[in-house]
Design a protein around this motif. Sequence first.
Motif, short mmCIF file in Angstrom:
data_model
loop_
_atom_site.label_atom_id
_atom_site.label_comp_id
_atom_site.label_asym_id
_atom_site.label_seq_id
_atom_site.Cartn_x
_atom_site.Cartn_y
_atom_site.Cartn_z
N ILE A 21 42.80 39.30 40.64
CA ILE A 21 42.03 40.74 40.34
C ILE A 21 41.88 41.63 41.64
N ALA A 22 41.44 40.86 42.60
CA ALA A 22 40.91 41.82 44.00
C ALA A 22 42.10 42.19 44.60
N ARG A 23 43.37 41.30 44.54
CA ARG A 23 44.49 41.63 45.29
C ARG A 23 45.20 42.72 44.49
N GLY A 24 45.35 42.72 43.01
CA GLY A 24 45.65 43.85 42.58
C GLY A 24 45.05 45.06 42.71
N LEU A 25 43.79 45.21 42.56
CA LEU A 25 43.09 46.34 42.89
C LEU A 25 43.29 46.85 44.29
N ASP A 27 46.05 46.21 46.12
CA ASP A 27 47.61 46.91 45.88
C ASP A 27 47.45 48.16 45.35
N LEU A 28 46.58 48.61 44.52
CA LEU A 28 46.45 49.93 43.77
C LEU A 28 45.72 50.97 44.90
N GLY A 29 45.19 50.46 46.00
CA GLY A 29 44.76 51.51 46.61
C GLY A 29 43.22 51.48 46.82
N TYR A 30 42.41 50.48 45.96
CA TYR A 30 41.50 50.37 45.85
C TYR A 30 40.59 49.44 46.84
N ASN A 31 40.51 50.04 48.14
CA ASN A 31 40.61 48.94 49.35
C ASN A 31 38.85 48.79 49.52
#
Lengths: 80, 80
Positions: A21-25, A27-31
């Motif tokens: 989940i953290a990596r997916g977020l 990757d979507l730009g939620y740094n």
Amino acid sequence: MKAIIKIGLKPGVLDPQGRAIARGLNDLGYNDVKDARQGKIIELDLVGEDKVEAEKQVKSMCEKLLANTVIENFSIQIED
Amino acid sequence: MKAIIKIGLKPGVLDPQGRAIARGLNDLGYNDVKDARQGKIIELDLVGEDKVEAEKQVKSMCEKLLANTVIENFSIQIED
């Protein structure tokens, strides 16, 4: 009566779902997301009025079936 | 800062996991259990101090990745 049970991995236990989940977020730009942990929430509809007895019963359900107490913590909340 | 996200199936959406839990508990002799619903709880570690901005971001994360808004409801709670 309702029982809300939250079950999550104990601190220190590897959580691959949370990691994904953290990596997916990220990757979507939620740094701003540093880490994520995923758990379960179970809502039970219960017959009866005795909250103290209900909490005892639900604790026993968690220990016998719902949670794996080796790697998971649980918390119980009884509501009207 | 932490964000606690609860994701559950909307009322009326069939929940086979919940049904299995209720039946499993009944089979173990817990006959006070009428029904069960299962959902997810996701805990995010966030960088930053702005709670209003964080809540907006987390809502967007839920809509884009974490929840299936066709069949699931979500609620967000921001904590220090």
